[in-house]
Design a protein around this motif. Structure first.
Motif, PDB file in Angstrom:
ATOM      1  N   LYS A 142       0.834  -1.202   0.000  1.00  0.00           N
ATOM      2  CA  LYS A 142       0.000   0.000   0.000  1.00  0.00           C
ATOM      3  C   LYS A 142       0.868   1.252   0.000  1.00  0.00           C
ATOM      4  O   LYS A 142       0.461   2.311  -0.494  1.00  0.00           O
ATOM      5  CB  LYS A 142      -0.922   0.001   1.212  1.00  0.00           C
ATOM      6  N   TRP A 143       2.048   1.141   0.566  1.00  0.00           N
ATOM      7  CA  TRP A 143       2.984   2.271   0.580  1.00  0.00           C
ATOM      8  C   TRP A 143       3.733   2.425  -0.741  1.00  0.00           C
ATOM      9  O   TRP A 143       4.516   3.355  -0.904  1.00  0.00           O
ATOM     10  CB  TRP A 143       4.011   2.093   1.697  1.00  0.00           C
ATOM     11  N   GLY A 144       3.512   1.483  -1.655  1.00  0.00           N
ATOM     12  CA  GLY A 144       4.180   1.549  -2.947  1.00  0.00           C
ATOM     13  C   GLY A 144       5.519   0.832  -3.001  1.00  0.00           C
ATOM     14  O   GLY A 144       6.285   1.014  -3.953  1.00  0.00           O
ATOM     15  N   TRP A 145       5.818   0.011  -2.003  1.00  0.00           N
ATOM     16  CA  TRP A 145       7.068  -0.737  -2.010  1.00  0.00           C
ATOM     17  C   TRP A 145       6.974  -1.894  -3.005  1.00  0.00           C
ATOM     18  O   TRP A 145       5.894  -2.418  -3.279  1.00  0.00           O
ATOM     19  CB  TRP A 145       7.369  -1.299  -0.625  1.00  0.00           C
ATOM     20  N   TYR A 146       8.120  -2.319  -3.512  1.00  0.00           N
ATOM     21  CA  TYR A 146       8.175  -3.468  -4.410  1.00  0.00           C
ATOM     22  C   TYR A 146       9.525  -4.169  -4.221  1.00  0.00           C
ATOM     23  O   TYR A 146      10.437  -3.612  -3.588  1.00  0.00           O
ATOM     24  CB  TYR A 146       7.951  -3.050  -5.863  1.00  0.00           C
ATOM     25  N   PRO A 147       9.678  -5.399  -4.740  1.00  0.00           N
ATOM     26  CA  PRO A 147      10.860  -6.218  -4.414  1.00  0.00           C
ATOM     27  C   PRO A 147      12.186  -5.619  -4.886  1.00  0.00           C
ATOM     28  O   PRO A 147      12.271  -4.996  -5.945  1.00  0.00           O
ATOM     29  CB  PRO A 147      10.588  -7.547  -5.136  1.00  0.00           C
ATOM     30  N   ARG A 195      11.819  -3.730 -12.352  1.00  0.00           N
ATOM     31  CA  ARG A 195      11.734  -2.335 -11.908  1.00  0.00           C
ATOM     32  C   ARG A 195      12.955  -1.889 -11.100  1.00  0.00           C
ATOM     33  O   ARG A 195      12.974  -0.795 -10.555  1.00  0.00           O
ATOM     34  CB  ARG A 195      10.465  -2.104 -11.072  1.00  0.00           C
ATOM     35  N   ARG A 196      13.998  -2.746 -11.023  1.00  0.00           N
ATOM     36  CA  ARG A 196      15.202  -2.372 -10.279  1.00  0.00           C
ATOM     37  C   ARG A 196      16.421  -2.510 -11.184  1.00  0.00           C
ATOM     38  O   ARG A 196      16.449  -3.328 -12.105  1.00  0.00           O
ATOM     39  CB  ARG A 196      15.399  -3.279  -9.062  1.00  0.00           C
ATOM     40  N   LYS A 197      17.462  -1.715 -10.885  1.00  0.00           N
ATOM     41  CA  LYS A 197      18.729  -1.854 -11.574  1.00  0.00           C
ATOM     42  C   LYS A 197      19.462  -3.090 -11.053  1.00  0.00           C
ATOM     43  O   LYS A 197      19.178  -3.593  -9.968  1.00  0.00           O
ATOM     44  CB  LYS A 197      19.584  -0.612 -11.351  1.00  0.00           C
ATOM     45  N   LYS A 198      20.432  -3.539 -11.827  1.00  0.00           N
ATOM     46  CA  LYS A 198      21.247  -4.669 -11.395  1.00  0.00           C
ATOM     47  C   LYS A 198      22.017  -4.311 -10.125  1.00  0.00           C
ATOM     48  O   LYS A 198      22.481  -3.188  -9.962  1.00  0.00           O
ATOM     49  CB  LYS A 198      22.247  -5.075 -12.478  1.00  0.00           C
ATOM     50  N   MET A 204      11.033  -6.565   0.293  1.00  0.00           N
ATOM     51  CA  MET A 204      10.244  -5.415  -0.119  1.00  0.00           C
ATOM     52  C   MET A 204      10.965  -4.141   0.314  1.00  0.00           C
ATOM     53  O   MET A 204      11.528  -4.078   1.416  1.00  0.00           O
ATOM     54  CB  MET A 204       8.855  -5.478   0.488  1.00  0.00           C
ATOM     55  N   ALA A 205      10.927  -3.116  -0.551  1.00  0.00           N
ATOM     56  CA  ALA A 205      11.620  -1.869  -0.234  1.00  0.00           C
ATOM     57  C   ALA A 205      11.021  -0.729  -1.043  1.00  0.00           C
ATOM     58  O   ALA A 205      10.447  -0.949  -2.115  1.00  0.00           O
ATOM     59  CB  ALA A 205      13.113  -1.997  -0.531  1.00  0.00           C
ATOM     60  N   PRO A 206      11.133   0.514  -0.559  1.00  0.00           N
ATOM     61  CA  PRO A 206      10.635   1.662  -1.330  1.00  0.00           C
ATOM     62  C   PRO A 206      11.456   1.867  -2.593  1.00  0.00           C
ATOM     63  O   PRO A 206      12.553   1.320  -2.749  1.00  0.00           O
ATOM     64  CB  PRO A 206      10.801   2.836  -0.349  1.00  0.00           C
ATOM     65  N   GLY A 207      10.950   2.690  -3.488  1.00  0.00           N
ATOM     66  CA  GLY A 207      11.568   2.865  -4.786  1.00  0.00           C
ATOM     67  C   GLY A 207      12.996   3.361  -4.741  1.00  0.00           C
ATOM     68  O   GLY A 207      13.824   2.959  -5.546  1.00  0.00           O
ATOM     69  N   GLY A 208      13.330   4.233  -3.806  1.00  0.00           N
ATOM     70  CA  GLY A 208      14.672   4.789  -3.750  1.00  0.00           C
ATOM     71  C   GLY A 208      15.659   3.992  -2.935  1.00  0.00           C
ATOM     72  O   GLY A 208      16.808   4.411  -2.758  1.00  0.00           O
TER      73      GLY A 208
END
Length: 410
Positions: free
Chosen positions: A73-78, A190-193, A100-104
């Motif tokens: 719900k907070w917008g976190w993703y793997p 959705r994540r960098k290497k 799970m972690a926030p985008g930044g």
């Protein structure tokens, strides 16, 4: 390992051509997560232990479901937390975890232990893996873990591996590796290497070092639960103290045996891996893989004692490197003496020397500084030479001359 990759002979010419060939990967079945290890322990058969394990397992599952729903719900993703691996000329062992972690958020960030302990696992995440830019192909997918239910989603592709219920991936890659440090990259959607190190042990290495971390190289005061909890969870990682003289001892060992790998063994959870890894680098200890444990309460990892944990990993390394002898380094605050004596008895001729750092009364017991009491263990009874001292300098004075003589370096 319970399952060994098929050994392959790789010529220099073949090695040069290997970037064009995907690396085959097998899910690891290791001695420290096999059912036989757990069934051998009678304490798991006791009704109260089974009830406690069931309650903790259910609580773990409920917390995971709640926390995962909340952070989504907070917008976190793997994201991937990569851990340093190790290998030989024939195969490499790779370990990582999806959380799970926030985008930044960045992987491998130095953080207080309490933040690491509250990491939310991301289960069933597809992870693409490369070794030195060469993709690996997942060839054995199906049951995520021995104790997990069957998951058909894990059979759908050879382009990626899929993390288990607690977010872990533990794989064995078949590859002709050259000695030295290699780079392993992991990537999720959705994540960098992100990358980690792979320490490939030279085939000619005859000696390896297995060392404890807590109170052996890093002051944690593990025998005192309250102090240990504070140091693990709340203390600023940059303020962790090194045990006097141990960095110098390890440097001398590395100089004496340039090919010797260092394996850092701790009963701390993977959640605080970044803190320990940064400590090792900052304090000048030789680089090497960390061998920690996870907090998933399934049978393979449910409340293992420090002795069991260290014995299982030591047995794994003995099997991985059958021609190697080991120097075992620990302290007398967490039963390292009896653990190392057990290893020496189980593997006669495989342990070259044992070094035990002696804790002071203040370090070893909450009452020690008042009553002079200790919670330390007696020295191991074994045919293997045991060197003791309160600092690395004390141990160095007696152990290094012995090693130079045994290794023919005089």
């Amino acid at each position: 390992m319970a399952r060994k990759p098929v050994k392959q002979q790789v010529s220099p010419t073949q090695a040069d051509q290997m970037p064009t060939v995907p690396i085959e990967v097998h899910r690891a079945s290791t001695s420290f997560d096999s059912s036989k290890t757990i069934s051998a322990s009678s304490r798991f058969g006791e009704p109260w232990v089974q009830s406690t394990r069931k309650a903790i397992t259910q609580g773990f599952g409920a917390w995971t479901r709640f926390s995962t729903g909340l952070v989504r719900k907070w917008g976190w993703y793997p994201k991937v937390e990569p851990y340093a691996g190790y290998g030989t000329g024939d195969y490499a062992r790779l370990v990582c975890r999806t959380v799970m972690a926030p985008g930044g958020s960045r992987s491998g960030e130095l953080m207080r232990g309490i933040r690491g302990m509250l990491s939310v696992p991301a289960a069933g995440v597809r992870v693409k893996i490369e070794i030195d830019g060469v993709p690996v192909s997942q060839v054995q997918v199906g049951v995520s873990e021995v104790y997990d239910r069957y998951d058909s989603s894990r059979e759908i592709s050879s382009e990626y591996a899929v993390s288990d219920r607690a977010g872990y991936l533990d794989l064995v890659a078949e590859r002709g590796n050259t000695p030295g440090v290699h780079r392993v990259s992991y990537q999720v959607a959705r994540r960098k290497k992100v990358t980690s190190e792979l320490f490939v042990v030279p085939s000619g290495a005859k000696v390896g070092i297995i060392t404890d971390v807590d109170d052996t190289i890093m002051v944690t005061q593990a025998p005192s639960p309250v102090k240990a909890a504070y140091n693990l969870l709340l203390l600023n990682p940059k303020k962790r103290s090194t045990v006097p003289g141990m960095s110098a001892l390890f440097t001398r060992l590395a100089d004496m045996m340039p090919d010797a790998p260092f394996f850092y063994l701790s009963t701390s959870p993977w959640n605080v891996e970044s803190s320990i890894r940064n400590f090792i680098a900052e304090q000048g200890y030789p680089a090497g893989p960390l061998l920690l444990r996870d907090l998933d309460p399934r049978p393979k990892t449910f409340v293992p004692s420090g002795v069991e944990h260290k014995l299982q990993f030591a047995e794994q390394l003995m099997e991985d490197f059958p021609d190697m002898k080991f120097i075992l380094i620990g302290d007398d605050g967490q039963k390292d003496p009896v653990t190392y004596a057990t290893i020496a008895r189980r593997y006669p001729g495989r342990v070259l020397a044992i070094a035990i750092r002696e804790l002071s009364p203040r370090e070893s017991s909450a009452l020690g500084q008042v009553a002079g009491l200790t919670a330390t263990q007696p020295m191991p009874v074994t045919d293997v030479p045991v060197f003791t001292g309160t600092t690395g300098a004390n141990i160095m004075k007696t152990m290094l001359p012995y090693l130079r003589h045994e290794l023919g370096l005089e």
